[in-house]
Structures are given as structure tokens and as C-alpha cells.
Write an enzyme that holds these catalytic residues in place. Structure first.
Site, PDB file in Angstrom:
ATOM      1  N   GLU A  57       0.822  -1.098   0.055  1.00  0.00           N
ATOM      2  CA  GLU A  57       0.086   0.110  -0.115  1.00  0.00           C
ATOM      3  C   GLU A  57       1.020   1.131  -0.037  1.00  0.00           C
ATOM      4  O   GLU A  57       1.550   1.394   0.908  1.00  0.00           O
ATOM      5  CB  GLU A  57      -0.827   0.294   1.299  1.00  0.00           C
ATOM      6  CG  GLU A  57      -1.448  -1.384   1.512  1.00  0.00           C
ATOM      7  CD  GLU A  57      -3.097  -1.360   1.314  1.00  0.00           C
ATOM      8  OE1 GLU A  57      -3.811  -0.487   1.740  1.00  0.00           O
ATOM      9  OE2 GLU A  57      -3.412  -2.427   0.858  1.00  0.00           O
ATOM     10  N   CYS A 100      -2.619   7.925   4.523  1.00  0.00           N
ATOM     11  CA  CYS A 100      -2.648   7.560   3.497  1.00  0.00           C
ATOM     12  C   CYS A 100      -3.964   7.856   2.708  1.00  0.00           C
ATOM     13  O   CYS A 100      -4.332   7.926   1.423  1.00  0.00           O
ATOM     14  CB  CYS A 100      -2.421   5.900   3.119  1.00  0.00           C
ATOM     15  SG  CYS A 100      -3.239   4.985   4.502  1.00  0.00           S
TER      16      CYS A 100
END
Lengths: 457, 457
Positions: free
Chosen positions: A226, A263
């Protein structure tokens, strides 16, 4: 908030020695019942809760986050561990299916074996040593080797010790979870024959390098990374007219949460040209202007923030609207939040990369005919992994329907580390054709069959 | 069985032009209802059935397989198309899940977009232009660009024409499925921005090269390769005592089926030392000795067979027991089936690679105490994808519980191309957070909700 020099974290073994220990512990853990594995997850959650104050204090020194943020994150972490206990007791994740015929064929998912977990800098608990990757891998029945995060080693060690003690309490070998330290150890882990998959949360650059290593092995393994994400937000012209103040404040707060080190941070915010759009932009500018300098997670994050915001400021048509650029300064000096603006017409189709930290870019669009929420939803759903309606992109809950991460570099694979299906990443299918009942794994025994048949399709 | 020079296959467009057409056709196909996509799969199956004799005749000339084998394979192919129609009408493959809360979060799987399919040489129908990869990708809602197989181009063209006509009958754009030709076109396809995943069935060497290309793209894509496999078979000492004749004949026939050109061929057969094992080996030797020379699929397969069997014969302790080595000869000359034998003690831990074609290796073991079926099942299940009890590894049916392929190089990913879950490879998760009912995709609308809620966990 003064940071004393951290005591050194305890010494760790070589990768080879660590993997030897993991190999010793993995088979019994993989063969354990889901009930017993769920108990280990609950024991870990309880033990982390019991050590809350000490853990938060450690992480506060190592990350510069505030107590409330870290307490919230630890709570999320223990909820997540308990949630994965639910997921495995529920059992649907096993994807059991049976075909009758001359002989029965049963399909079930089984654990991959030993997996490696590289936790994040920005979520020391929730995506750290006992975070989403580890919790889902343990739930699946995999042994986990964690790569210690260099920006919060003491937090890593403390969580590791609690996790290993909880495994023992739950009558498992502590070596079901182990840890290695250092860049070279990370590389060795990703290329080790014993390691069957890698979970990684971090930068695009580091993640891509490890992705490429995993793909170039003699026998490639899945790399679940990720990495970076822009999380574009669209404010329709109508919403800007009706709720400029509320939305401007919401978006600024979303961009500045955890010093922008999320994120899910809104990295680019599309706002219509004209008065209503101006009003939203102004609210955000005020919020950025009044926002205090902040210390970032570590030197690398600071360097990349300074470089990334500098590069954005240098793009044609981009102006600094709120806060200020941070230039120079010491390695651990605080940085100023900074808000950019550019008109879509001037910006053209420049490709933006994520800039981690307290910054965002307002992109002013003029083509109001195209700016219906429906039209945006249609366009965005072709490329994103999560479509949020009338809300901020930050603040993800971990549930059965959660999905986090869209196309590369947001995610290097189709699967993501957040939500029930994160467990899928640590499992492989195995079909049993004509195998006698007595030799089937417990999850495929007769007493489980009603579930299986019901879940078959 | 004489092969006339095949008429040239029709010209094909450039990769760029082909992808332009695919881009035009993909969105409407992805947005179509599952009912309409299932109808297209059924229409394709019916159209292939209607052209059975012509298709089998073409493939017979291009593959050197017999009519009965190809008729059976075509039937399997059309069954497979109909089966994927069932899979999507069933709907569980969508993995719908809903979390309630301040706002509802719905998760569903959506099609990836345009995908590339490299069919196999050995299954011109079942893993060809309208084979498992294409059928599952179309079921998922993806547009497919096929790479023509150079060893059966006319079969590819004929199937493509039927498939495209069936799409039009089902009111879709024919360009939902297109085809490109040649090695360079294949490479261009795997690196094209528009292509979101690749399905490949073929050699370890070619597959690995394409895997590495897919992984090295600026934005990597999943590469679903099914490469080589040994399919080890264990005959326990007790089974050898009781059923030497039956098992020897079964194993020889399994190894020689389709001239040994099956990914499920038993490549190594463990047989106990001693009289009972000798008896099984002798039955197999007789079958190989009496087996006629066969023409293989193409020059490359022939070359690799000659080289691979030669290399096996040169290994210390390995002897030719049945049939004979094929050396030299013309590019398309038939080859002799050949059966090898070696004792486990002499063989040590040499790593075997698959040798495609009519050959197998009998490995004689002596440690009878370890040779219980249960012990073997335990050991094998830690590395294989399918465990077959008391039956041959060949003869896989396509169903809900099917899984094909174990670790690399048998499969380059966790997922496989055979069985219901093959559809999983062409889908990605998308979460809708707080999105109004009217904007949810059809598969998440209220009339679907009861299914969804039931399937939630």
C-alpha cells in the site's frame, strides 16, 4: 512533548535464525483450530489494552503524535484484532465449496505459511507490529516475521513483547511472531525461500523496490503493498454554494489530521471557480494559515515533504495560498503546513504524485456542466477502490465491506490490508478430490458440512 | 491424419488498433447486466456446438490430436462457457458485503477492464480463444484481447469468428473479444497501459518472461500464469500388492493421454521397491513399449521433449525402462514414448522439471514405514493445490470446488484458471461509502439487497 533520547531497542537475531524459529512455530499454528487462533487474537487485544498508557507514551515520543490520536489508534488496533477473531469464527472466509459426482471435491483456503510484514511509519499501532497485516495473517493461520520500523523501534519492541506473551498465554509458541531489524534484513526477508508473501505499508519508492524483488525471485511471491495515493475530492458547485464554511473546515481538518501523514489524506481537492468556490478556498486558507508548525514522523518524511512541496510550488500556475513553504531547517525541525492552488485550465494533465505531510492542492475547475456529483462518481469509480459520498476520505472504519486502495501505486495488488478481506492475502486454495472424511482438515469435516453446503455458492 | 498445408489465417490489426477497438467495446460490456453477459456466454456455447465438426476437423490438422479427444474437449469448452453463465447468475462471486453505521458501506467486485489471454497449445478449445480464461473474463465483464496461438492459428481464427458473431447475436459489440498475432504483439500486449491483467497457459520459460514484463511495468498488473507441473503420484506398498495390474495400466494411460501433453500428467510416480512395485512398473513398461510413436503439438514441444528426456536419461541412476529415447529426426517427426526409472536412494534430492510429452519417471522408494497414504497426503498437501485420493491426476472437471495448480511454476499466482473462482482474477473490489441508492451499480440496488445481506458473511 520533549523527546528524550530513546533507550536502545533490544537486540534481534539474524534473518536466518529468525526464520528457523518461525519454521519451528508455523506448522502447529497453521494446524490449530480457528477457535484457538481467535483466542490468541483476543488475548493480544486484551494485553495491548492493558498496556495502553505505556504504549501510547512510547509512541508519542517516537512519532510526535498527540496522546488522543494514539489512544484512538490503539483502540482501533485492538478492535481490529478482535474483528479478525470474528472473521475466522464466522468461517465464510474459508470459501468452502463442494462438488458432488463420482467422488466429492472439496475446496478450502489454507494458510500460506510464513509471511513478512513491513509496518507503516504513520500508524505505529494500527499498521504496525500487531496491526492490520499481522492480525489478518495470524487470523489466516500464518506465522509472521515483522520488519522493525526504524522510526519507532521501541514501540515495535514493546508491541512485539506483548504479542508474543499473549501467544504463549493462548498456548502457542511465541515464535509465531518474530522480528528482524534493518534495511538488509528486510531485503533478505523478501527474498528468503521460506517467506510466502509480503505485506508492506510505506513509500512508493521503497515499496516498489521490494515489489520488484518479490517478483524476481526464482519462485515469485505475492507482494501486497500500500504505497502512495492522491485521494481526489470533488466539491460540486452546488455544495460550495450551500456549505462553503462547513466544507472548507472539514477538508482542511481532513488534510491536516496527523500532520497530513495519512494515506487517505485529500491530496487534490477540486473546487469550482467563482464566488462559492472562492469562499471554500478561503476557509481552507485560513485554517492552513492558523495551523502551527508540526514535527513529522522522521527525517525521510520531512525531506520528502520539503522536496515534494517545493516541486509542486515550482509547477506552472501553482501558487501558495495558505501556510508557507518550509525550506532548509534541521533534520527534525517542525514544518509549516502549506496549501496550494492552481486552475485546471493552466494545470493541464500534469501527473501528480502524493506528497506525504500537511499539504494539499486546490484545483479550480470551470466546466460546471460536467461537475454534477453523478458524473464525478461515474468517472472516479472507474479508477478508485473506495468512493465516498458527501464525506471526507480520512476516517476509514475496518469492517466486512471495507476496501482501501485503488490502482497502483495506491495498491500493488487487487487486495488490500484494511477490512475483513485482508485475510484473503495470506491464503491459498486447496482442493481435495475423493479424499476420505478422516483425512480432511477439520474445517472440511462433516460437522462443518452444513455451513459449507449453505455457503457453497 | 495427413495434414494438408493450412490455409493462412486472416490478417489481424496492430496491437494499438486492436486495443482502440477494445477500448470502444469495454465500457458497455462492463456495465451490462449479468443476465445479458450470461446470455452471450450461452450464445457462444451454442454457436460452437453448432460448428463442432468443422472446428474439430481444423484442430485435428493443427494439433495431431484425434477426433474423439477434440470432440470431448469442445464439449468441455461449451460446458465451461455455460457454467460461467451459471456462476454470474448465482451472484455470490460478487462478494457483496454491507456494513451499517452512520452511513452504509457496500463492497462489491467490479471488472478490471481490458485483459489479455494467451491460450495454450495443448487445449486448443478448452484453454484457447473461447476457453477458461476468456470465458471467466467475459463472465466478469472484461473485454478480452487474445494472443493467437502460433501452433493452431486457423482454429483460433475460426473460434474467434464464432465468438464475435455470438456476441453480436447477444447485442454486444464484437470487439469485446479481439485477437493479435505474433511474439512482438504479445509483448506489446503485456506492457500496454490499457491491459489490466494477463492470463497465460504455456511453458515456464515463456510464461516467466511475460510475468517479469508484467511486474516491471510502471504500474504492474496481475499475471496469471499456469506453467509447468510434475503432478507427483504415490502408490502405496499396500495398493501395489493388491492392484498392480489395474494401477499400472491406469497410470500409463494417464501419462500417455494426449501424448503426455497435459499439465496434469503424472510426471513422477513413487512406487515401492520389491515384488509388488516391480509388478506395477512392469505393467507400465509394457504399455509404453506397445505405445506407437506420436506427433507432438509443434516443433518447440518436440524439441523440448527430446532435450528433456535426454537430460533425464543422463542423470545418475536413471534408466530407460519402457519405450525408447527419441533422438534426432525431422522437426515434425513422431516421437517414441519413454518411461524412466530410478531408485530414490540413488536419486537424492535432484530437482525435477516438467518434461511435456509422453514420458514419466518411476521413483522407487524403500522406506515403507513412511509410505502410508496418510503420511503422503499430509506431506503433499503442504505444497500442492489439489490432492487426489485413489485416482489419476488427469481428468479434471470444472466446477465450484475445482482448483488447479499449486506453487510456482505450476501457477504464478494464488488463483487458477480452472473452476468457478477463475472469475476472481478479472475483478477488483470497490467500496461505496454513503453513496445514494440511485447511484449504486445495479448489483447493489435494493432488489438485490436480500441476496447481499444473506451473503454478507
Amino acid at each position: 512533548m520533549d523527546t528524550p533520547a530513546p533507550a536502545p531497542a533490544p537486540a534481534l537475531e539474524s534473518v536466518e535464525g529468525t526464520l528457523r524459529r518461525a519454521r519451528g512455530a508455523a506448522p502447529a499454528f497453521a494446524a490449530a483450530s480457528r477457535r484457538d487462533r481467535a483466542a490468541a487474537l483476543l488475548a493480544t487485544a486484551d494485553a495491548l489494552d492493558a498496556e495502553r498508557d505505556a504504549l501510547v507514551d512510547l509512541a508519542r515520543h517516537e512519532t510526535h503524535y498527540g496522546t488522543a490520536i494514539l489512544e484512538g489508534e490503539l483502540e482501533r488496533t485492538t478492535q481490529q484484532l478482535r474483528f479478525f477473531g470474528e472473521v475466522i469464527l464466522d468461517g465464510a472466509y474459508l470459501e468452502r465449496a463442494t462438488d458432488g459426482g463420482a467422488v466429492d471435491v472439496h475446496r478450502v483456503l489454507v494458510p500460506l505459511g510464513i509471511v513478512a510484514v513491513f509496518g507503516s511509519s504513520n500508524f505505529p499501532f494500527a499498521y504496525g507490529v500487531a496491526g492490520g497485516d499481522t492480525a489478518s495473517a495470524l487470523a489466516a493461520g500464518c506465522a509472521v516475521v515483522v520488519k522493525e520500523h526504524p522510526s519507532h523501534p521501541r514501540t515495535c519492541s514493546a508491541v512485539l513483547a506483548i504479542l508474543r506473551a499473549a501467544l504463549v498465554t493462548a498456548r502457542f509458541d511465541a515464535d509465531v511472531v518474530t522480528m528482524v531489524r534493518g534495511f538488509d534484513a528486510g531485503v533478505e526477508l523478501v527474498t528468503a525461500t521460506d517467506v510466502r508473501a509480503v505485506g508492506f505499508t510505506g513509500s512508493t519508492r521503497g515499496g516498489r523496490a521490494l515489489h520488484d524483488l518479490a517478483a524476481s525471485r526464482p519462485a515469485p511471491i505475492p507482494f501486497y503493498g500500500e504505497l502512495g495515493s492522491l485521494n481526489p475530492v470533488v466539491v460540486t458547485a452546488l455544495a460550495a454554494q450551500e456549505r462553503a464554511g462547513e466544507l472548507g473546515a472539514l477538508l482542511a481538518s481532513s488534510a491536516l489530521q496527523r500532520a497530513g501523514q495519512m494515506c487517505t489524506k485529500p491530496g487534490v481537492i477540486l473546487v469550482a471557480e467563482g464566488d462559492a468556490g472562492d469562499a471554500i478556498a478561503q476557509v481552507m486558507v485560513d485554517e492552513f494559515d492558523s495551523s502551527a508548525p508540526v514535527r513529522l514522523l522522521n527525517e525521510a518524511v520531512r525531506e520528502q515533504f520539503v522536496a515534494g512541496t517545493g516541486a509542486l510550488a515550482a509547477l506552472s500556475g501553482v501558487v501558495v495560498r495558505g501556510g508557507a513553504l518550509s525550506e532548509g531547517g534541521g533534520k527534525s525541525d517542525p514544518v509549516r503546513p502549506v496549501l496550494f492552488e492552481v486552475s485546471a485550465a493552466e494545470f493541464g494533465d500534469v501527473e501528480l504524485d502524493e506528497v506525504f505531510g500537511p499539504t494539499s492542492l486546490i484545483l479550480r475547475y470551470s466546466d460546471v456542466t460536467e461537475a454534477s456529483a453523478e458524473a464525478f462518481a461515474r468517472v472516479l469509480s472507474s479508477s478508485v477502490g473506495r468512493l465516498v459520498w458527501n464525506g471526507p476520505t480520512t476516517g476509514l472504519t475496518v469492517g466486512w465491506a471495507t476496501h482501501h486502495g485503488g490502482g497502483y501505486p495506491s495498491s500493488t495488488s487487487i487486495h488490500s490490508s484494511v477490512g475483513a478481506t485482508a485475510i484473503r492475502r495470506w491464503l491459498r486454495p486447496l482442493s481435495y478430490q475423493g479424499v476420505p472424511e478422516a483425512l480432511l482438515p477439520d474445517d472440511l469435516r462433516a460437522d462443518e458440512r452444513s455451513t459449507r453446503t449453505a455457503a457453497r455458492r
